[in-house]
Design a protein around this motif. Structure first.
Motif, PDB file in Angstrom:
ATOM      1  N   LEU A 139       5.809 -14.576 -11.549  1.00  0.00           N
ATOM      2  CA  LEU A 139       5.451 -12.876 -11.900  1.00  0.00           C
ATOM      3  C   LEU A 139       6.720 -12.352 -11.526  1.00  0.00           C
ATOM      4  CD1 LEU A 139       1.714 -12.357 -11.467  1.00  0.00           C
ATOM      5  CD2 LEU A 139       3.317 -12.356 -13.332  1.00  0.00           C
ATOM      6  N   ARG A 140       7.612 -12.108 -10.817  1.00  0.00           N
ATOM      7  CA  ARG A 140       8.764 -11.603 -10.276  1.00  0.00           C
ATOM      8  C   ARG A 140       9.613 -11.680 -11.046  1.00  0.00           C
ATOM      9  NH1 ARG A 140       7.924 -12.800  -3.434  1.00  0.00           N
ATOM     10  NH2 ARG A 140       6.102 -12.040  -2.570  1.00  0.00           N
ATOM     11  N   ARG A 141      10.276 -13.122 -11.031  1.00  0.00           N
ATOM     12  CA  ARG A 141      10.987 -12.910 -11.972  1.00  0.00           C
ATOM     13  C   ARG A 141      10.127 -11.825 -13.674  1.00  0.00           C
ATOM     14  NH1 ARG A 141      11.313 -18.235 -10.318  1.00  0.00           N
ATOM     15  NH2 ARG A 141       9.914 -19.315 -11.851  1.00  0.00           N
ATOM     16  N   ARG A 142       9.599 -11.778 -14.380  1.00  0.00           N
ATOM     17  CA  ARG A 142       8.877 -10.708 -15.176  1.00  0.00           C
ATOM     18  C   ARG A 142       9.261  -9.903 -14.761  1.00  0.00           C
ATOM     19  NH1 ARG A 142       6.320 -11.798 -19.668  1.00  0.00           N
ATOM     20  NH2 ARG A 142       5.925  -9.917 -21.584  1.00  0.00           N
ATOM     21  N   THR A 143       8.765  -9.335 -13.452  1.00  0.00           N
ATOM     22  CA  THR A 143       9.190  -8.153 -13.168  1.00  0.00           C
ATOM     23  C   THR A 143      10.314  -7.447 -13.559  1.00  0.00           C
ATOM     24  OG1 THR A 143       8.597  -8.273 -11.064  1.00  0.00           O
ATOM     25  CG2 THR A 143       6.503  -7.800 -12.167  1.00  0.00           C
ATOM     26  N   THR A 144      11.230  -8.034 -13.485  1.00  0.00           N
ATOM     27  CA  THR A 144      12.579  -7.589 -12.684  1.00  0.00           C
ATOM     28  C   THR A 144      12.792  -7.752 -14.167  1.00  0.00           C
ATOM     29  OG1 THR A 144      13.401  -9.679 -12.909  1.00  0.00           O
ATOM     30  CG2 THR A 144      12.969  -8.766 -10.880  1.00  0.00           C
ATOM     31  N   THR A 145      12.866  -8.375 -15.583  1.00  0.00           N
ATOM     32  CA  THR A 145      13.035  -7.748 -16.775  1.00  0.00           C
ATOM     33  C   THR A 145      12.867  -7.240 -17.398  1.00  0.00           C
ATOM     34  OG1 THR A 145      11.865  -9.819 -17.503  1.00  0.00           O
ATOM     35  CG2 THR A 145      14.374 -10.501 -16.450  1.00  0.00           C
ATOM     36  N   GLU A 146      11.192  -6.567 -16.856  1.00  0.00           N
ATOM     37  CA  GLU A 146      10.148  -6.311 -17.966  1.00  0.00           C
ATOM     38  C   GLU A 146      10.727  -4.447 -17.900  1.00  0.00           C
ATOM     39  OE1 GLU A 146       8.247  -5.127 -20.580  1.00  0.00           O
ATOM     40  OE2 GLU A 146       7.403  -6.942 -19.820  1.00  0.00           O
ATOM     41  N   ARG A 147      10.458  -3.624 -18.714  1.00  0.00           N
ATOM     42  CA  ARG A 147      10.472  -1.965 -18.462  1.00  0.00           C
ATOM     43  C   ARG A 147       9.149  -1.994 -17.685  1.00  0.00           C
ATOM     44  NH1 ARG A 147       9.447   0.524 -23.900  1.00  0.00           N
ATOM     45  NH2 ARG A 147       9.130   2.593 -22.718  1.00  0.00           N
ATOM     46  N   ALA A 148      10.194  -1.008 -16.117  1.00  0.00           N
ATOM     47  CA  ALA A 148       9.583  -0.176 -15.763  1.00  0.00           C
ATOM     48  C   ALA A 148       8.304   0.154 -15.484  1.00  0.00           C
ATOM     49  CB  ALA A 148       9.921   1.017 -14.106  1.00  0.00           C
ATOM     50  N   VAL A 149       8.209   0.985 -16.699  1.00  0.00           N
ATOM     51  CA  VAL A 149       6.616   1.035 -17.193  1.00  0.00           C
ATOM     52  C   VAL A 149       5.518   0.819 -17.024  1.00  0.00           C
ATOM     53  CG1 VAL A 149       6.858   2.167 -19.793  1.00  0.00           C
ATOM     54  CG2 VAL A 149       5.867   2.949 -18.638  1.00  0.00           C
ATOM     55  N   HIS A 150       5.704   0.027 -17.838  1.00  0.00           N
ATOM     56  CA  HIS A 150       5.001  -1.492 -18.252  1.00  0.00           C
ATOM     57  C   HIS A 150       4.496  -1.836 -16.752  1.00  0.00           C
ATOM     58  CE1 HIS A 150       7.177  -1.931 -22.210  1.00  0.00           C
ATOM     59  NE2 HIS A 150       6.431  -1.429 -22.404  1.00  0.00           N
ATOM     60  N   VAL A 151       4.933  -2.341 -16.034  1.00  0.00           N
ATOM     61  CA  VAL A 151       5.322  -2.972 -14.798  1.00  0.00           C
ATOM     62  C   VAL A 151       4.269  -1.495 -13.597  1.00  0.00           C
ATOM     63  CG1 VAL A 151       6.577  -3.823 -12.395  1.00  0.00           C
ATOM     64  CG2 VAL A 151       7.211  -4.321 -14.831  1.00  0.00           C
ATOM     65  N   GLU A 152       3.897  -0.315 -14.191  1.00  0.00           N
ATOM     66  CA  GLU A 152       3.576   0.720 -13.110  1.00  0.00           C
ATOM     67  C   GLU A 152       2.183   0.330 -13.948  1.00  0.00           C
ATOM     68  OE1 GLU A 152       5.862   3.607 -13.621  1.00  0.00           O
ATOM     69  OE2 GLU A 152       6.899   3.523 -12.317  1.00  0.00           O
ATOM     70  N   GLU A 153       1.993   0.502 -14.349  1.00  0.00           N
ATOM     71  CA  GLU A 153       0.946   0.401 -15.727  1.00  0.00           C
ATOM     72  C   GLU A 153      -0.284  -0.613 -15.375  1.00  0.00           C
ATOM     73  OE1 GLU A 153       1.839   2.465 -19.873  1.00  0.00           O
ATOM     74  OE2 GLU A 153       2.033   0.086 -19.938  1.00  0.00           O
ATOM     75  N   VAL A 154       0.392  -1.922 -15.407  1.00  0.00           N
ATOM     76  CA  VAL A 154      -0.166  -2.934 -14.497  1.00  0.00           C
ATOM     77  C   VAL A 154      -0.520  -3.559 -13.319  1.00  0.00           C
ATOM     78  CG1 VAL A 154      -0.074  -5.984 -14.219  1.00  0.00           C
ATOM     79  CG2 VAL A 154       1.253  -4.903 -16.559  1.00  0.00           C
ATOM     80  N   ARG A 155       0.366  -2.879 -12.738  1.00  0.00           N
ATOM     81  CA  ARG A 155       0.012  -2.016 -11.586  1.00  0.00           C
ATOM     82  C   ARG A 155      -1.039  -1.347 -10.752  1.00  0.00           C
ATOM     83  NH1 ARG A 155       6.065  -1.400  -8.783  1.00  0.00           N
ATOM     84  NH2 ARG A 155       6.709  -3.771  -8.687  1.00  0.00           N
ATOM     85  N   ARG A 156      -1.120   0.029 -11.602  1.00  0.00           N
ATOM     86  CA  ARG A 156      -2.050   0.728 -11.506  1.00  0.00           C
ATOM     87  C   ARG A 156      -4.017  -0.393 -12.052  1.00  0.00           C
ATOM     88  NH1 ARG A 156       0.236   4.466 -15.772  1.00  0.00           N
ATOM     89  NH2 ARG A 156       2.651   5.247 -14.242  1.00  0.00           N
ATOM     90  N   LEU A 157      -3.752  -1.506 -12.988  1.00  0.00           N
ATOM     91  CA  LEU A 157      -4.621  -1.986 -13.472  1.00  0.00           C
ATOM     92  C   LEU A 157      -5.501  -2.290 -12.339  1.00  0.00           C
ATOM     93  CD1 LEU A 157      -3.711  -2.725 -16.795  1.00  0.00           C
ATOM     94  CD2 LEU A 157      -5.934  -1.360 -16.222  1.00  0.00           C
ATOM     95  N   LEU A 158      -4.768  -3.063 -12.238  1.00  0.00           N
ATOM     96  CA  LEU A 158      -4.517  -4.335 -10.336  1.00  0.00           C
ATOM     97  C   LEU A 158      -5.124  -3.276  -9.992  1.00  0.00           C
ATOM     98  CD1 LEU A 158      -1.690  -6.937 -10.523  1.00  0.00           C
ATOM     99  CD2 LEU A 158      -3.854  -6.718 -11.557  1.00  0.00           C
ATOM    100  N   GLU A 159      -4.721  -2.485  -8.909  1.00  0.00           N
ATOM    101  CA  GLU A 159      -4.966  -1.335  -8.117  1.00  0.00           C
ATOM    102  C   GLU A 159      -6.408  -0.895  -8.013  1.00  0.00           C
ATOM    103  OE1 GLU A 159      -3.983   0.579  -3.778  1.00  0.00           O
ATOM    104  OE2 GLU A 159      -2.106  -0.343  -5.748  1.00  0.00           O
ATOM    105  N   ARG A 160      -6.347  -0.248  -9.076  1.00  0.00           N
ATOM    106  CA  ARG A 160      -8.421   0.258  -9.278  1.00  0.00           C
ATOM    107  C   ARG A 160      -9.272  -0.766  -9.613  1.00  0.00           C
ATOM    108  NH1 ARG A 160      -7.702   3.504 -15.103  1.00  0.00           N
ATOM    109  NH2 ARG A 160      -8.000   1.519 -16.222  1.00  0.00           N
TER     110      ARG A 160
END
Length: 240
Positions: free
Chosen positions: A83-104
């Protein structure tokens, strides 16, 4: 001696057994694996077979070899480094959206499932956040807070996904000033502290919806904070 099957390549079996032992906590993240010689004796195989098995784990990102030092565990499973490798190539906004979902969702589940010990640990982490008097203290307390919160969800897969996407680490490192500028940051973090307090209160009272709202609010507040400027001129305020 570890038991190996005769119909599966030795290197594959060694890699799988080491993967299980790492996942079980026998070799925690940050610790050094036994030497090739020790593992060869343990498995009853040649050092070449051990070397190939360990190399397979290096490729997954679970361990890392340090020349002249040894091989260290870097992840408890193969999911996190993938997942870390994927997040380094993904758009930052997409990563932030996933983190929000997980934390919520993690906070919502924590309100439903947290044990008394986990609620107490979350309260302790919040008190440590409030008492922080340096950037290092604040960072350590805030990381502990979010890790305890996600662990209290009772969902280990959710925790792995959270760690794999960087969790709160990237945000904390991005906005936490150095100790020389921490006082200015501390004077402005009242709303962020209040949002974390709301999370703790909701988890303590078992209010899942309030916990989810508060967790999302705290993440959004953190994302809105300006990044620390590591190259700021002396005397400049890094938190605008």
């Amino acid at each position: 001696m570890a038991r190996l099957e005769s119909n599966i390549p030795l290197a594959a079996q060694i890699a799988e057994q080491l993967r299980r032992r790492i996942a079980s906590g026998e070799f925690p993240v940050g610790t050094k694996l036994p030497t090739e010689f020790q593992l060869a004796q343990d498995f009853g195989v040649s050092r070449n077979s051990v070397r190939e098995g360990v190399r397979a784990l290096v490729h997954t990102g679970m361990v890392r070899a340090r020349a002249g030092d040894g091989t260290y565990v870097t992840a408890a499973d193969a999911l996190t480094p993938a997942l870390r490798r994927r997040t380094t190539t993904e758009r930052a906004v997409h990563v932030e959206e996933v983190r929000r979902l997980l934390e919520r969702e993690g906070a919502r589940l924590a309100a439903l499932r947290a044990t008394p010990e986990q609620r107490a640990a979350l309260r302790d982490a919040q008190e440590a956040r409030l008492a922080a008097r340096s950037g290092a203290e604040y960072m350590a307390a805030d990381l502990t807070f979010h890790h305890v919160l996600l662990e209290a969800s009772g969902n280990p897969l959710l925790c792995d996904l959270y760690r794999g996407t960087g969790g709160i680490e990237e945000s904390v490192h991005r906005v936490t000033p150095t100790d020389t500028t921490y006082e200015r940051f501390a004077a402005r973090r009242g709303e962020l502290d209040a949002a974390h307090e709301a999370v703790v209160n909701a988890v303590e009272t078992g209010d899942e919806e309030a916990a989810a709202r508060a967790a999302l609010h705290s993440v959004l507040l953190s994302e809105a904070l300006p990044s620390v400027e590591p190259s700021a001129e002396p005397g400049a305020d890094p938190v605008r």
